[in-house]
Design a protein around this motif. Structure first.
Motif, PDB file in Angstrom:
ATOM      1  N   MET A  74      -9.863   1.075  -0.357  1.00  0.00           N
ATOM      2  CA  MET A  74      -9.335   2.112   0.542  1.00  0.00           C
ATOM      3  C   MET A  74      -9.309   3.485  -0.139  1.00  0.00           C
ATOM      4  N   LYS A 116      -8.346  -4.660  -2.879  1.00  0.00           N
ATOM      5  CA  LYS A 116      -8.127  -4.157  -1.512  1.00  0.00           C
ATOM      6  C   LYS A 116      -7.696  -2.692  -1.532  1.00  0.00           C
ATOM      7  N   ASN A 123       0.821  -1.206   0.000  1.00  0.00           N
ATOM      8  CA  ASN A 123       0.000   0.000   0.000  1.00  0.00           C
ATOM      9  C   ASN A 123       0.860   1.263   0.000  1.00  0.00           C
ATOM     10  N   TYR A 144      -0.484   3.607  -3.206  1.00  0.00           N
ATOM     11  CA  TYR A 144      -1.200   4.868  -2.989  1.00  0.00           C
ATOM     12  C   TYR A 144      -0.490   6.090  -3.562  1.00  0.00           C
TER      13      TYR A 144
END
Length: 188
Positions: free
Chosen positions: A149, A145, A99, A103
């Protein structure tokens, strides 16, 4: 001794298959996406070089970089009449499926669209309905996933993926459609 780790992230839009980084990104795509769910790399090369031939859709192909190294590939399309960005593929090398890498890179892609005045209402993508035990590819599981988010929501309806590429008649699968709205939306 200093105990810090720094990482620079960047993206690069490919508009020619002659770009040396494009081939490296395409190799990541080829080694990551399962054969039954990917578009032929020859067709991707064609669309990179001929994206102006599509009057209702503009294609965007990105190289994703971490620490100056190409670590991923992203293919998107902008549907002009519905003001929707479609994410076809987001792939990262296995060592970068974190992540903390996803991101910043995804944020840079969104910023690219904003800075280039690509006026969109929605970002949409399709994700496999399988779970890891049912042999879903790890990239789809990871992307789902990460996108959840990022405020992507799963649309509760049957979605059948259109055929992949120009000649892959047997590539229709059941998928989930995930959508993110540019504005706050209570329901769709």
């Amino acid at each position: 001794m200093e105990n810090t780790v720094n990482m620079e992230y960047s993206i690069k839009r490919f508009q020619s298959s002659k770009d040396k980084d494009f081939i490296k990104a395409l190799m990541i795509y080829n080694s990551t996406i399962p054969v039954d769910t990917k578009t032929s790399s020859n067709e991707i090369i064609y669309f990179v070089d001929h994206s102006i031939l599509q009057p209702k859709r503009e294609m965007f192909f990105f190289g994703l970089f971490a620490g100056g190294e190409i670590v991923g590939f992203m293919e998107t399309g902008y549907l002009i009449t519905t003001k929707t960005i479609i994410i076809d593929y987001i792939v990262l090398k296995e060592a970068y499926r974190l992540n903390s890498v996803f991101y910043p890179l995804f944020s840079l892609v969104q910023r690219y669209f904003s800075e280039h005045m690509i006026d969109f209402d929605f970002i949409a993508t399709e994700i496999s309905t399988k779970c890891p035990e049912e042999s879903v590819d790890v990239e789809s599981f990871f992307s789902k996933k990460m996108l959840q988010m990022e405020d992507f929501r799963i649309v509760e309806l049957l979605y059948r993926q259109p055929k992949l590429g120009l000649n892959n008649e047997e590539s229709n699968f059941d998928f989930e459609l995930m959508i993110k709205s540019a504005q706050s939306v209570v329901s769709m």
